[in-house]
Scaffold this motif. Sequence first.
Motif, mmCIF file in Angstrom:
data_model
loop_
_atom_site.group_PDB
_atom_site.id
_atom_site.type_symbol
_atom_site.label_atom_id
_atom_site.label_comp_id
_atom_site.label_asym_id
_atom_site.label_seq_id
_atom_site.Cartn_x
_atom_site.Cartn_y
_atom_site.Cartn_z
ATOM 1 N N PRO A 1 -1.613 -2.992 -16.302
ATOM 2 C CA PRO A 1 -2.247 -4.034 -15.487
ATOM 3 C C PRO A 1 -2.938 -5.071 -16.372
ATOM 4 N N VAL A 2 -3.248 -6.214 -15.779
ATOM 5 C CA VAL A 2 -4.033 -7.232 -16.468
ATOM 6 C C VAL A 2 -5.336 -7.432 -15.709
ATOM 7 N N ALA A 3 -6.291 -8.083 -16.350
ATOM 8 C CA ALA A 3 -7.557 -8.402 -15.688
ATOM 9 C C ALA A 3 -7.346 -9.574 -14.730
ATOM 10 N N ALA A 4 -8.388 -9.941 -14.013
ATOM 11 C CA ALA A 4 -8.309 -11.027 -13.031
ATOM 12 C C ALA A 4 -7.956 -12.366 -13.668
ATOM 13 N N ASP A 5 -8.211 -12.502 -14.971
ATOM 14 C CA ASP A 5 -7.859 -13.748 -15.666
ATOM 15 C C ASP A 5 -6.446 -13.710 -16.249
ATOM 16 N N GLY A 6 -5.727 -12.596 -16.032
ATOM 17 C CA GLY A 6 -4.356 -12.485 -16.523
ATOM 18 C C GLY A 6 -4.226 -11.937 -17.927
ATOM 19 N N ILE A 7 -5.341 -11.608 -18.557
ATOM 20 C CA ILE A 7 -5.329 -11.118 -19.941
ATOM 21 C C ILE A 7 -5.204 -9.596 -19.961
ATOM 22 N N LEU A 8 -4.348 -9.103 -20.846
ATOM 23 C CA LEU A 8 -4.229 -7.661 -21.064
ATOM 24 C C LEU A 8 -5.308 -7.203 -22.034
ATOM 25 N N ASP A 9 -6.045 -6.165 -21.659
ATOM 26 C CA ASP A 9 -7.024 -5.563 -22.555
ATOM 27 C C ASP A 9 -6.270 -4.683 -23.554
ATOM 28 N N PRO A 10 -6.333 -5.000 -24.858
ATOM 29 C CA PRO A 10 -5.609 -4.199 -25.844
ATOM 30 C C PRO A 10 -5.959 -2.713 -25.805
ATOM 31 N N GLU A 11 -7.177 -2.393 -25.354
ATOM 32 C CA GLU A 11 -7.573 -0.984 -25.279
ATOM 33 C C GLU A 11 -6.722 -0.219 -24.260
ATOM 34 N N ILE A 12 -6.298 -0.901 -23.206
ATOM 35 C CA ILE A 12 -5.430 -0.266 -22.220
ATOM 36 C C ILE A 12 -4.082 0.066 -22.851
ATOM 37 N N LEU A 13 -3.578 -0.823 -23.686
ATOM 38 C CA LEU A 13 -2.338 -0.550 -24.422
ATOM 39 C C LEU A 13 -2.539 0.618 -25.377
ATOM 40 N N ALA A 14 -3.667 0.640 -26.082
ATOM 41 C CA ALA A 14 -3.939 1.710 -27.044
ATOM 42 C C ALA A 14 -3.969 3.073 -26.367
ATOM 43 N N GLU A 15 -4.445 3.119 -25.126
ATOM 44 C CA GLU A 15 -4.481 4.382 -24.386
ATOM 45 C C GLU A 15 -3.101 4.793 -23.883
ATOM 46 N N ALA A 16 -2.236 3.813 -23.636
ATOM 47 C CA ALA A 16 -0.923 4.105 -23.052
ATOM 48 C C ALA A 16 0.146 4.436 -24.087
ATOM 49 N N ILE A 17 0.027 3.892 -25.280
ATOM 50 C CA ILE A 17 1.063 4.061 -26.287
ATOM 51 C C ILE A 17 1.007 5.465 -26.884
ATOM 52 N N THR A 18 2.182 6.035 -27.144
ATOM 53 C CA THR A 18 2.262 7.387 -27.695
ATOM 54 C C THR A 18 3.233 7.400 -28.872
ATOM 55 N N ASP A 19 3.354 8.567 -29.492
ATOM 56 C CA ASP A 19 4.307 8.713 -30.587
ATOM 57 C C ASP A 19 5.748 8.625 -30.106
ATOM 58 N N ASN A 20 5.956 8.756 -28.787
ATOM 59 C CA ASN A 20 7.297 8.679 -28.215
ATOM 60 C C ASN A 20 7.638 7.263 -27.740
ATOM 61 N N THR A 21 6.702 6.318 -27.882
ATOM 62 C CA THR A 21 6.948 4.951 -27.431
ATOM 63 C C THR A 21 7.916 4.247 -28.374
ATOM 64 N N LEU A 22 8.998 3.755 -27.809
ATOM 65 C CA LEU A 22 10.010 3.040 -28.582
ATOM 66 C C LEU A 22 9.715 1.554 -28.650
ATOM 67 N N LEU A 23 9.377 0.967 -27.508
ATOM 68 C CA LEU A 23 9.289 -0.490 -27.401
ATOM 69 C C LEU A 23 8.115 -0.898 -26.520
ATOM 70 N N VAL A 24 7.389 -1.918 -26.963
ATOM 71 C CA VAL A 24 6.343 -2.549 -26.165
ATOM 72 C C VAL A 24 6.785 -3.985 -25.910
ATOM 73 N N ILE A 25 6.722 -4.414 -24.643
ATOM 74 C CA ILE A 25 7.190 -5.748 -24.261
ATOM 75 C C ILE A 25 6.030 -6.520 -23.639
ATOM 76 N N ILE A 26 5.567 -7.540 -24.337
ATOM 77 C CA ILE A 26 4.444 -8.348 -23.853
ATOM 78 C C ILE A 26 4.730 -9.814 -24.170
ATOM 79 N N MET A 27 4.692 -10.658 -23.148
ATOM 80 C CA MET A 27 5.014 -12.066 -23.354
ATOM 81 C C MET A 27 3.871 -12.810 -24.047
ATOM 82 N N ASN A 28 4.226 -13.896 -24.671
ATOM 83 C CA ASN A 28 3.252 -14.723 -25.368
ATOM 84 C C ASN A 28 2.490 -15.594 -24.370
ATOM 85 N N VAL A 29 3.223 -16.434 -23.638
ATOM 86 C CA VAL A 29 2.641 -17.345 -22.649
ATOM 87 C C VAL A 29 3.267 -17.044 -21.291
#
Length: 378
Positions: A121-149
């Motif tokens: 999820p993103v916050a109300a301003d549309g920004i992804l909190d990197p900490e949420i990604l850090a909690e979700a990513i694992t040693d089994n994660t192959l690919l992370v897809i996040i757009m620039n703009v």
Amino acid sequence: MPHQNNIYLDNNATTRIDDRVLDVMLPYLSDSYANASSSHLAGLTIQEAVENARWETANLIGAKEEEIIFTSGATESINLVIKGLANESHKHIITVTTEHKAVLETCRYMEETGFNLTYLPVAADGILDPEILAEAITDNTLLVIIMNVNNETGVIQDLQAISKIVQAKNALLLCDSTQAVGKIPINVKDLGVDFLPLSAHKFHGPKGVGALYLSAKAKIKITPQIHGGGQQRKLRSGTLNVPGIIGLGKSCEIAGREMEANTEKISALRNQLEEGLLKIEGSFVNGSLLNRIYNTTNICFPGVNSERLIMALQNISVSNGSSCSSVISEPSHVLKALGLSDENALSSIRFSLSKFTTVEEIEETISRIHSLIKELKS
């Protein structure tokens, strides 16, 4: 036929081709028509022009020429990456709820083939909190897809913080930069991305052509999705779209040279438009006001149906960002992810400007929208 005084403010959908781009393309649609893969002199001459366009494309994003693959556009590039990694042993992909449908629909396909998907999820301003990604990513994660703009709100993500998290887990990072390339400075090495797709028609180039940046480590993991004559190091077979590639290269060259001036001009016009429209009672901007690209504003006009407003505007082209059919209009998945109600999402308009936008067009747009909203509300 277009209206005599057509005002085009839907440049995140596509842009007018620059006359200078068209000029360099025309010879490759007439006299210089040889196949770039041919070994005769005419073919070798075409190949030299293609490689120059490859250099211009690489130069714009801080890449090396051998890291650029030409494609039909960002959607193909995204599919090539995501589906091309299907043979990897790790089966976990992470993406974000506000991604473009080219990403989300391909990810849903990968779920059907046995991959595990996490939608952040993103916050109300549309920004992804990197900490949420850090909690979700694992040693089994192959690919992370996040757009620039983001294509609907213009929100810019903190890719440098994101890439550090991804690299720490030895995962790969795909950054959809379709709305960023040609508008803001991009350096793939500084961003720390492994894959970066782009489309020429988003920055005054031709439709039907784009490119994919692949980092050296990522390239060896990709399985081609189009097989044939083995063009482009066997990663994307097929006869090259030479006129399109030449146009892409010229678009990159022009964008790199004129980016600073375009930024100053377009941001002033966007701010003028926004200031004028926010005088409408109850209106507000969707997404971050601080971390966003300078050519885009997405404004909600509560109580006003965006489709009715778009139709009433006639010669002024804007977008509501919704997925429409002849039967029903659905609220934008991006705006819903920001927490907007269905009603407010369906009352929002995206305005996206370009270097061809004028002060007079902005003034007319402000005046027309003020008048039409009064009519629609009454």
